[in-house]
Design an enzyme around this catalytic site. Structure first.
Site, short mmCIF file in Angstrom:
data_model
loop_
_atom_site.label_atom_id
_atom_site.label_comp_id
_atom_site.label_asym_id
_atom_site.label_seq_id
_atom_site.Cartn_x
_atom_site.Cartn_y
_atom_site.Cartn_z
CD GLU A 17 43.44 28.96 -28.87
OE1 GLU A 17 43.24 27.75 -29.05
OE2 GLU A 17 43.35 29.81 -29.78
CG ASP A 73 40.63 32.63 -30.18
OD1 ASP A 73 39.48 33.10 -30.18
OD2 ASP A 73 40.94 31.61 -30.83
CG HIS A 114 48.82 26.16 -30.50
ND1 HIS A 114 48.41 25.81 -29.23
CD2 HIS A 114 47.68 26.29 -31.24
CE1 HIS A 114 47.08 25.72 -29.21
NE2 HIS A 114 46.62 26.02 -30.42
CG ASP A 146 42.26 33.20 -34.24
OD1 ASP A 146 43.25 33.94 -34.10
OD2 ASP A 146 42.04 32.23 -33.49
CE1 TYR A 202 39.00 19.30 -35.69
CE2 TYR A 202 37.76 18.24 -33.93
CZ TYR A 202 38.80 18.23 -34.84
OH TYR A 202 39.64 17.15 -34.89
CB SER A 248 37.88 37.39 -29.06
OG SER A 248 37.45 36.19 -29.69
CB THR A 274 47.81 29.43 -29.62
OG1 THR A 274 46.39 29.53 -29.47
CG2 THR A 274 48.45 29.27 -28.27
#
Length: 434
Positions: free
Chosen positions: A204, A238, A139, A132, A249, A262, A365
């Site tokens: 997304e 997504d 975005h 991805d 993250y 997904s 996105t």
């Protein structure tokens, strides 16, 4: 550069009833999918209007060069067919076009058509790898402002296509329910994280890029050749658990917040079908760095973007119970990509990484530059601070159980037939995680 030919003629007509001026699947499109009918095994189909042509059965009526390709329609996925390369797929497109426009062949081919509403659609490819990207600069800027108001874009963004390796095993075809994920979250004022269902589930709006021909390990794909490796594109949702994402993250990036599901649309629209809608990549703003040499090709800059419009709609359980139509949340352009598809292919393989038929690349996105063109609830609701009012009096900051997201996409312009991508939908369910 892929040139248009007789298959793109807006005046071309098929003998298949209902295909003329079809919003998604006129004769100028001819996308591929895996379908089944009446309990039969999966096989390759080609959309024409509201019907699906059985490719393997139609192969018997093709010339030798196309017949061998058509016979691959009996396989259980599109991998082998699209591994044959762009030139071969163009030959097959021409053969299918001829079968569906030549009235003299109607008697032979009509029995090989199946009503799409009575068929099942399946994953188009067997996906070994899923990457991805993060090409939507609007975005990226919007999300960056939520966390770094003074420095929304990190320094590398305009030099290197940013991406991460996703979870191929949880990619599902449109129509599959999406189970609300469970994971660790941590409130800002909490001393420790807790475990439970995500409370900030989001969509997304992305496009899916499917790899056709691959490359050998250690043999990067040159930017000038990258377009030959693109099988086609579809729609990608997504799904993202924003609360899990905020906690996990750093320092390595997305993990459980992205890997639970997904969704992809079943139809693969080929790059040949999209030839009339190729446009120049938007010029970079003054002061932005030029792409490094391995990411720059003049033809790609002149024709490497796609004039495709994407839409996302929301249908809640209450809306469906009341017979209300889904609400349009946003509508935006695929041209919001800061990097072209060819640049993504070239960069992905630049270190010698091997791409393979059926590999899935997400664009990231794709938010436009207008308020009504944002591609996620995170942006629409300003990180959940400004709830979205729905026409029936409901509000949303993030998705609730029973909510269904429906994404569509299409390409249209004067002098060309409009073509579409079908839809990519998924409904949120609580499931066994509780």
């Amino acid at each position: 550069m892929t040139l248009t030919d007789h298959t793109h003629n807006p005046d071309a007509r098929s003998w298949v009833l209902g295909s003329e001026n079809h919003a998604d699947f006129p004769i100028q499109n001819l996308p591929f999918a895996m379908f089944s009918s009446g309990g039969s095994k999966k096989r390759v189909g080609v959309a024409i209007g509201d019907m699906i042509l059985d490719l393997a059965e139609a192969a018997d009526f093709m010339a030798d060069d196309a017949r061998k390709l058509g016979e691959l329609g009996s396989r259980a996925d599109l991998n082998a067919l699209f591994s044959c390369g762009a030139e071969a797929m163009r030959t097959l497109r021409h053969a299918i076009f001829d079968l569906l426009t030549d009235g003299g062949k109607q008697a032979d081919i009509e029995p090989l058509l199946y009503r799409a509403s009575e068929c099942g659609l399946h994953m188009p490819f067997t996906v070994r790898d899923y990457t991805d990207f993060y090409t939507g600069i609007n975005h990226a800027t919007n999300v960056g402002k939520l966390f770094r108001p003074d420095n929304p874009l990190l320094p590398n963004y305009k030099f290197v296509p940013i991406g991460y390796h996703g979870r191929a095993s949880s990619v599902r075809v449109s129509g599959s329910d999406v189970t609300r994920p469970k994971g660790q979250t941590k409130a800002p004022d909490a001393d420790a994280p807790s475990v439970g269902p995500s409370k900030r589930l989001d969509y997304e709006l992305e496009m899916a890029v499917w790899v056709g021909q691959g490359n050998e390990l250690g043999a990067p794909i040159d930017i000038a050749d990258a377009k030959k490796h693109i099988a086609g594109i579809g729609i990608l949702n997504d799904w993202s658990a924003r609360d899990l994402q905020a906690w996990e993250y750093q320092p390595l990036g997305p993990f459980l917040a992205k890997s639970f599901h997904s969704s992809v649309s079943p139809w693969v629209v080929t790059m040949d079908a999209l030839a009339p809608f190729r446009v120049a990549q938007e010029a970079r703003p003054e002061g932005d760095p030029a792409p490094l040499d391995y990411l720059f090709d003049e033809d790609d800059q002149a024709t490497g973007a796609l004039d495709v419009t994407m839409e996302v709609h929301l249908s809640t359980a209450k809306m469906r119970d009341a017979g209300q139509a889904p609400m349009c949340l946003s509508k935006g352009p695929m041209t919001a990509m800061y990097w072209t598809i060819a640049q993504l292919i070239a960069h992905h393989s630049s270190n010698g990484c091997d791409l393979n038929p059926g590999d899935l690349l997400g664009t990231g996105t794709l938010t436009g530059n207008m308020p009504d063109s944002v591609g996620s609830l995170l942006e629409i609701t300003n990180g959940g601070k400004e709830p979205l009012a729905l026409p029936n009096g409901e509000t949303r900051t993030f998705l609730e159980n029973g909510d269904e997201i429906i994404m569509t996409a299409y390409a249209e312009k004067a002098g060309a037939a409009r073509i579409g991508f079908g839809e990519c939908r998924g409904r949120i369910v609580e499931g066994p995680l509780g």
